[in-house]
Write a protein that holds these residues in place. Structure first.
Motif, PDB file in Angstrom:
ATOM      1  N   LEU A   3      -2.673   8.301   2.371  1.00  0.00           N
ATOM      2  CA  LEU A   3      -4.057   8.274   1.467  1.00  0.00           C
ATOM      3  C   LEU A   3      -4.430   6.814   1.355  1.00  0.00           C
ATOM      4  CD1 LEU A   3      -2.807  11.119  -0.576  1.00  0.00           C
ATOM      5  CD2 LEU A   3      -4.444  11.916   1.656  1.00  0.00           C
ATOM      6  N   ASP A   4      -5.666   6.154   1.356  1.00  0.00           N
ATOM      7  CA  ASP A   4      -6.361   5.676   0.920  1.00  0.00           C
ATOM      8  C   ASP A   4      -6.239   5.377  -0.915  1.00  0.00           C
ATOM      9  OD1 ASP A   4      -8.979   3.284  -0.481  1.00  0.00           O
ATOM     10  OD2 ASP A   4      -7.644   2.681   1.784  1.00  0.00           O
ATOM     11  N   ARG A   5      -5.980   4.080  -1.773  1.00  0.00           N
ATOM     12  CA  ARG A   5      -5.078   4.164  -2.932  1.00  0.00           C
ATOM     13  C   ARG A   5      -6.645   4.040  -3.283  1.00  0.00           C
ATOM     14  NH1 ARG A   5      -1.788   1.877  -5.631  1.00  0.00           N
ATOM     15  NH2 ARG A   5      -1.260   0.340  -3.732  1.00  0.00           N
ATOM     16  N   SER A   6      -8.059   3.663  -2.627  1.00  0.00           N
ATOM     17  CA  SER A   6      -9.262   4.532  -3.247  1.00  0.00           C
ATOM     18  C   SER A   6      -9.837   5.477  -3.073  1.00  0.00           C
ATOM     19  CB  SER A   6     -10.635   3.074  -2.826  1.00  0.00           C
ATOM     20  OG  SER A   6     -10.428   3.268  -1.234  1.00  0.00           O
ATOM     21  N   THR A   7      -9.095   6.781  -2.610  1.00  0.00           N
ATOM     22  CA  THR A   7      -9.812   7.346  -2.449  1.00  0.00           C
ATOM     23  C   THR A   7      -9.675   8.889  -4.377  1.00  0.00           C
ATOM     24  OG1 THR A   7      -8.314   8.715  -0.590  1.00  0.00           O
ATOM     25  CG2 THR A   7      -8.679  10.151  -2.106  1.00  0.00           C
TER      26      THR A   7
ATOM     27  N   LEU B  61      -6.926  10.363  -5.972  1.00  0.00           N
ATOM     28  CA  LEU B  61      -6.227  10.028  -5.530  1.00  0.00           C
ATOM     29  C   LEU B  61      -4.643  11.362  -5.168  1.00  0.00           C
ATOM     30  CD1 LEU B  61      -4.439   9.193  -3.626  1.00  0.00           C
ATOM     31  CD2 LEU B  61      -3.812   7.165  -5.467  1.00  0.00           C
TER      32      LEU B  61
ATOM     33  N   ASP C  92      -0.759   4.673   1.178  1.00  0.00           N
ATOM     34  CA  ASP C  92      -0.738   4.637   2.758  1.00  0.00           C
ATOM     35  C   ASP C  92       0.295   5.147   3.086  1.00  0.00           C
ATOM     36  OD1 ASP C  92      -2.821   4.248   4.987  1.00  0.00           O
ATOM     37  OD2 ASP C  92      -1.953   2.590   5.385  1.00  0.00           O
ATOM     38  N   TRP C  93       1.059   3.867   3.407  1.00  0.00           N
ATOM     39  CA  TRP C  93       2.084   4.127   3.883  1.00  0.00           C
ATOM     40  C   TRP C  93       3.329   5.254   3.871  1.00  0.00           C
ATOM     41  CZ3 TRP C  93       5.065   1.596   7.178  1.00  0.00           C
ATOM     42  CH2 TRP C  93       5.919   1.331   7.603  1.00  0.00           C
TER      43      TRP C  93
ATOM     44  N   ASP D 172       0.748  -1.438   0.140  1.00  0.00           N
ATOM     45  CA  ASP D 172       0.144   0.600  -0.046  1.00  0.00           C
ATOM     46  C   ASP D 172       1.108   1.370   0.166  1.00  0.00           C
ATOM     47  OD1 ASP D 172      -2.271   1.732   0.144  1.00  0.00           O
ATOM     48  OD2 ASP D 172      -3.381   0.978   1.823  1.00  0.00           O
TER      49      ASP D 172
END
Length: 201
Positions: free
Chosen positions: A171-175, A178, A166-167, A163
């Motif tokens: 931020l979430d990949r599905s944002t 992005l 996020d890491w 990820d």
């Protein structure tokens, strides 16, 4: 060029040498007998630390970066090759990172490991002492699997849950949108460089 960033100044051992056209910025320490060659960039962002050990060589145009979340440590007797890129990794003693290689956030390279020309060590990947990543190959996972670049589907199967968005960016990949969020967040954090102070030309 030595630059103070966010109130932190580089610390260079008197026996080390930094080329006049290299950049060392922020909370960076360079150990005895180490050499930072022409065009290299060592950038400790606000809250990020870089520690370079004894008798290390950072070759021309290499980039070493650290952030608050991802400090970077390079042990003794390491060589970071020309145009190599190391961000937020932990590198033990006697490691060779060859020309054009890339080592990402949270990677851990065991003593005496070799990252050969244009090889990649992905984020959160752990290499055993003495491990070798062949020319152009990819190390990914903990423990690392070392795969040829034509095995993208296998690499992605391991890399995806690591990820990166996020890491690294929180931020979430599905944002939605992005990249807009990534670049906006980076722009805000990098804005602090406007107040940097050159302390040695």
């Amino acid at each position: 060029m030595l630059i103070e960033h966010a109130g932190k100044r580089p610390r260079i051992d008197p026996s080390a040498w930094v080329a006049p056209d290299a950049t060392v910025c922020g909370d960076v320490s360079i150990g005895p007998g180490s050499r930072v060659l022409h065009g290299a960039r060592l950038i400790g962002e606000a809250g990020g630390t870089i520690r370079v050990g004894r008798e290390c060589i950072v070759m021309e145009n290499a980039v070493i970066r650290a952030s608050r979340k991802h400090p970077c440590t390079i042990g003794d007797h390491c060589l970071i090759g020309p145009n190599a890129h190391v961000t937020g990794a932990e590198i033990e003693d006697e490691v060779f990172v060859a020309t054009g290689a890339a080592v990402f956030h949270g990677a851990a390279l065991g003593r005496g490991s070799e990252i050969r020309v244009h090889a990649t060590v992905h984020l959160r990947t752990r290499l055993d002492p003495g491990a070798v990543v062949p020319i152009g190959w990819v190390a990914v996972g903990d423990p690392a699997r070392i795969l040829s670049p034509d095995r993208h589907d296998e690499i992605w199967e391991i890399q995806r849950p690591l990820d990166f968005p996020d890491w690294v960016y929180g931020l979430d990949r599905s944002t939605p949108d992005l990249m807009q969020h990534v670049t906006r967040r980076l722009s805000q954090s990098l804005a602090g460089h406007a107040a940097d102070l050159v302390i040695d030309g």
